[in-house]
Design a protein around this motif. Structure first.
Motif, PDB file in Angstrom:
ATOM      1  N   VAL A 170      14.393 -10.778  -7.351  1.00 50.04           N
ATOM      2  CA  VAL A 170      13.431  -9.687  -7.541  1.00 50.04           C
ATOM      3  C   VAL A 170      13.447  -8.813  -6.287  1.00 50.04           C
ATOM      4  O   VAL A 170      13.476  -9.323  -5.167  1.00 50.04           O
ATOM      5  CB  VAL A 170      11.997 -10.199  -7.849  1.00 50.04           C
ATOM      6  CG1 VAL A 170      11.917 -10.729  -9.258  1.00 50.04           C
ATOM      7  CG2 VAL A 170      11.535 -11.254  -6.881  1.00 50.04           C
ATOM      8  N   ALA A 171      13.447  -7.501  -6.507  1.00 47.89           N
ATOM      9  CA  ALA A 171      13.667  -6.564  -5.400  1.00 47.89           C
ATOM     10  C   ALA A 171      12.380  -6.329  -4.603  1.00 47.89           C
ATOM     11  O   ALA A 171      11.807  -5.244  -4.631  1.00 47.89           O
ATOM     12  CB  ALA A 171      14.227  -5.251  -5.943  1.00 47.89           C
ATOM     13  N   ILE A 172      11.926  -7.384  -3.916  1.00 47.85           N
ATOM     14  CA  ILE A 172      10.772  -7.220  -3.016  1.00 47.85           C
ATOM     15  C   ILE A 172      11.233  -7.702  -1.649  1.00 47.85           C
ATOM     16  O   ILE A 172      11.795  -8.800  -1.522  1.00 47.85           O
ATOM     17  CB  ILE A 172       9.561  -8.065  -3.469  1.00 47.85           C
ATOM     18  CG1 ILE A 172       9.222  -7.780  -4.934  1.00 47.85           C
ATOM     19  CG2 ILE A 172       8.353  -7.796  -2.566  1.00 47.85           C
ATOM     20  CD1 ILE A 172       8.147  -8.712  -5.498  1.00 47.85           C
ATOM     21  N   LYS A 173      11.012  -6.891  -0.624  1.00 50.08           N
ATOM     22  CA  LYS A 173      11.458  -7.276   0.717  1.00 50.08           C
ATOM     23  C   LYS A 173      10.648  -8.473   1.224  1.00 50.08           C
ATOM     24  O   LYS A 173       9.481  -8.641   0.871  1.00 50.08           O
ATOM     25  CB  LYS A 173      11.272  -6.095   1.673  1.00 50.08           C
ATOM     26  CG  LYS A 173      12.205  -4.940   1.393  1.00 50.08           C
ATOM     27  CD  LYS A 173      12.557  -4.270   2.734  1.00 50.08           C
ATOM     28  CE  LYS A 173      13.537  -3.137   2.544  1.00 50.08           C
ATOM     29  NZ  LYS A 173      12.868  -1.861   2.312  1.00 50.08           N
ATOM     30  N   ASP A 174      11.278  -9.243   2.130  1.00 51.58           N
ATOM     31  CA  ASP A 174      10.596 -10.482   2.549  1.00 51.58           C
ATOM     32  C   ASP A 174       9.394 -10.223   3.451  1.00 51.58           C
ATOM     33  O   ASP A 174       8.611 -11.131   3.716  1.00 51.58           O
ATOM     34  CB  ASP A 174      11.593 -11.479   3.167  1.00 51.58           C
ATOM     35  CG  ASP A 174      12.154 -11.035   4.509  1.00 51.58           C
ATOM     36  OD1 ASP A 174      11.683 -10.026   5.069  1.00 51.58           O
ATOM     37  OD2 ASP A 174      13.066 -11.723   5.011  1.00 51.58           O
ATOM     38  N   ASP A 175       9.235  -8.982   3.944  1.00 53.19           N
ATOM     39  CA  ASP A 175       8.054  -8.699   4.776  1.00 53.19           C
ATOM     40  C   ASP A 175       6.987  -7.894   4.023  1.00 53.19           C
ATOM     41  O   ASP A 175       5.992  -7.477   4.603  1.00 53.19           O
ATOM     42  CB  ASP A 175       8.460  -7.980   6.075  1.00 53.19           C
ATOM     43  CG  ASP A 175       9.146  -6.659   5.798  1.00 53.19           C
ATOM     44  OD1 ASP A 175       9.388  -6.324   4.612  1.00 53.19           O
ATOM     45  OD2 ASP A 175       9.472  -5.950   6.780  1.00 53.19           O
ATOM     46  N   ASP A 176       7.199  -7.692   2.725  1.00 59.56           N
ATOM     47  CA  ASP A 176       6.223  -6.955   1.915  1.00 59.56           C
ATOM     48  C   ASP A 176       5.206  -7.963   1.358  1.00 59.56           C
ATOM     49  O   ASP A 176       5.265  -8.378   0.193  1.00 59.56           O
ATOM     50  CB  ASP A 176       6.961  -6.215   0.788  1.00 59.56           C
ATOM     51  CG  ASP A 176       6.018  -5.497  -0.169  1.00 59.56           C
ATOM     52  OD1 ASP A 176       4.785  -5.502   0.077  1.00 59.56           O
ATOM     53  OD2 ASP A 176       6.513  -4.953  -1.178  1.00 59.56           O
ATOM     54  N   LEU A 177       4.267  -8.351   2.215  1.00 61.10           N
ATOM     55  CA  LEU A 177       3.341  -9.427   1.859  1.00 61.10           C
ATOM     56  C   LEU A 177       2.533  -9.095   0.600  1.00 61.10           C
ATOM     57  O   LEU A 177       2.394  -9.931  -0.301  1.00 61.10           O
ATOM     58  CB  LEU A 177       2.395  -9.729   3.031  1.00 61.10           C
ATOM     59  CG  LEU A 177       2.833 -10.848   3.968  1.00 61.10           C
ATOM     60  CD1 LEU A 177       4.262 -10.770   4.383  1.00 61.10           C
ATOM     61  CD2 LEU A 177       1.922 -10.963   5.163  1.00 61.10           C
ATOM     62  N   ALA A 178       2.023  -7.861   0.538  1.00 62.89           N
ATOM     63  CA  ALA A 178       1.197  -7.476  -0.617  1.00 62.89           C
ATOM     64  C   ALA A 178       2.037  -7.537  -1.890  1.00 62.89           C
ATOM     65  O   ALA A 178       1.584  -8.053  -2.926  1.00 62.89           O
ATOM     66  CB  ALA A 178       0.632  -6.081  -0.406  1.00 62.89           C
ATOM     67  N   GLY A 179       3.265  -7.049  -1.818  1.00 61.82           N
ATOM     68  CA  GLY A 179       4.160  -7.057  -2.987  1.00 61.82           C
ATOM     69  C   GLY A 179       4.479  -8.476  -3.435  1.00 61.82           C
ATOM     70  O   GLY A 179       4.517  -8.777  -4.633  1.00 61.82           O
ATOM     71  N   LEU A 180       4.682  -9.363  -2.479  1.00 65.13           N
ATOM     72  CA  LEU A 180       5.027 -10.747  -2.799  1.00 65.13           C
ATOM     73  C   LEU A 180       3.836 -11.472  -3.447  1.00 65.13           C
ATOM     74  O   LEU A 180       3.995 -12.181  -4.441  1.00 65.13           O
ATOM     75  CB  LEU A 180       5.468 -11.492  -1.527  1.00 65.13           C
ATOM     76  CG  LEU A 180       6.811 -11.032  -0.936  1.00 65.13           C
ATOM     77  CD1 LEU A 180       6.993 -11.556   0.495  1.00 65.13           C
ATOM     78  CD2 LEU A 180       7.980 -11.499  -1.810  1.00 65.13           C
TER      79      LEU A 180
END
Ligand code: AMP
Ligand code: GLY
Length: 424
Positions: free
Chosen positions: A44-54
């Motif tokens: 899934v295209a969510i960056k590993d530092d995008d806490l809110a997205g994760l």
């Protein structure tokens, strides 16, 4: 149970590959993943530092467990954010992750727990660091106190090199804010080893030993990288030594973290120098090592998902794991130029041939799928990992795998595991 694994390196492909063997696993999502993890689950295209997205993704998809591979999201507090949202997460809290993210904090914990490590001083001003290094005759090691992707350490053979290293970090800011503060420590002599343990706040379960190969060149020459290869077990660490490491390093540090109000759970990784005076700590990492995880998980027999859940629930004492007695070796294939500048987008061929070899698994790191091809997408590209009857057999098989694979500019060390061979 559906699981979200955060990260995109060889370590994460190895974790995903091992999780796939668990009967308890439902869907596996990997954010953002690589071409290899995409074969084990859904990237899934969510960056590993995008806490809110994760957190949002984990909530929406009702995942039962989040597993965090790399140090950056851990130190940003991704485990705290997941737990605040009611989601179980494997890894230390943000404050506990400072054991890796802040080398000055790590030294403080080691001092508080009387753990053997190199003598060190911490500096916030270049002029102070310079005066200290100039006053010494012995070689020093200069370390950026913050996170620098395994590259923020410069081993210096004389004081003038040490001063230049401190200047690069504190004045030229080659590692950005990570170098605002530096740790200057004595250079230790010996062979290195990586000891990884599962910790649930109270109980400690040691994994089998391993050894990384940090410098880019054969014979440990050239600048440090994230790691160019690894093997497990590391014969430099005897059983007696494992007991000593547990007693004198891991137990006191886990206790000190509790006393500090930053209880530790997750993987605790001690980077050690096996000196003539015994094991001494070079650094702590708050996660699985990369590439050590590749050979370690090739040898692990048992349900990794069950271990992660036991750590989260504080019942690691119920877990029993077995290990394949055969050694495993991982050879990293990197992009030409790494750890400096390198190009991406080179087509990789020969992956199927390598994987058709018995007991060989090719773990992907910097790879991505593009128009039906798998192409390079990072510095460390692949970790060709093999089991063998002995170290020599595992080495021969791993390099047989490497020699099946090509991409423009591909580079690897040719001496992975030679230190172990010399001991056997
Ligand atoms: P670290 O990230 O602190 O583990 O450092 C990276 C690498 O630098 C280690 O794996 C060692 O090869 C080397 N290193 C770090 N500290 C020392 C030390 N005190 N003496 C000798 N080598 C060191
Ligand atoms: N292999 C070294 C590390 O993971 O930091």
């Amino acid at each position: 149970m559906d699981v979200l694994l955060i990260g995109s390196g060889g370590r994460e492909h190895a974790i995903a590959w091992k999780l796939k063997q668990s009967k308890q696993l439902g869907k596996l999502y990997i954010a953002p993943g690589n071409a290899g993890t995409g074969m084990c689950g859904q990237n899934v295209a969510i960056k590993d530092d995008d806490l809110a997205g994760l957190v949002d993704f984990a909530k929406t998809n009702k995942v039962g467990l989040v597993i965090v591979g790399p140090e950056d999201p851990l130190s940003l507090g991704v485990v705290d954010a997941m737990e605040a949202a009611g989601i179980k997460a494997f890894g230390p809290s943000g404050p506990a992750a400072q054991l890796e993210a802040d080398k000055a904090f790590a030294k403080q914990i080691m001092r508080a727990s009387a753990v053997s490590t190199a003598e060190a001083r911490v500096f916030d001003r270049f002029s102070d660091a310079k005066a200290y290094i100039a006053s010494r005759d012995e070689p020093v090691v200069v370390k950026a106190a913050g996170l620098a992707k395994g590259k923020g350490v410069i081993v210096c053979d004389d004081p003038s090199d040490g001063i230049l290293a401190a200047e690069k970090m504190m004045v030229d800011k080659v590692f950005g804010a990570a170098g605002d503060r530096v740790v200057v420590e004595d250079k230790l002599l010996g062979e290195e080893a990586s000891i990884l343990a599962f910790v649930d706040g109270r109980n400690i379960y040691l994994m089998e030993s391993s050894q990384d190969h940090k410098p880019i060149g054969d014979g440990d020459t050239g600048p440090n990288t994230g790691g160019m290869g690894a093997y497990s077990p590391a014969p430099v660490v005897t059983n007696d030594m494992m007991n000593k490491i547990t007693r004198e390093i891991l137990v006191p540090v886990v206790d000190a973290m509790n006393r500090n109000g930053t209880p530790y759970k997750g993987v605790l990784y001690a980077g050690l120098m096996m000196t003539s005076g015994g094991p001494r700590v070079l650094e702590f990492n708050v996660r699985f090592g990369d590439p050590e995880t590749q050979p370690i998980l090739m040898r692990l027999q048992g349900d990794l998902l069950e271990v992660f859940l036991a750590v989260c629930d504080g019942r690691l004492d119920e877990v029993a794991l077995k290990w394949d007695p055969r050694p495993a070796i991982c050879v990293v294939m990197a992009s030409g130029g790494y750890p400096g500048a390198y190009e991406k987008g080179k087509i990789i061929t020969g992956l199927k041939e390598a994987e058709s070899l018995e007991d060989v698994v090719v773990f992907h790191a910097g790879t991505v799928e593009r128009d039906g091809d798998i192409v390079t997408n990072g510095g460390r590209v692949l970790g060709v990992t093999a089991l063998g009857r002995d170290i020599g057999g595992a080495k021969a098989r791993a390099y047989e795998g490497v020699d099946c694979i090509s991409f423009e500019g591909a580079y690897c060390r040719r001496d992975i595991s030679d230190k172990a061979l010399q001991r056997s």
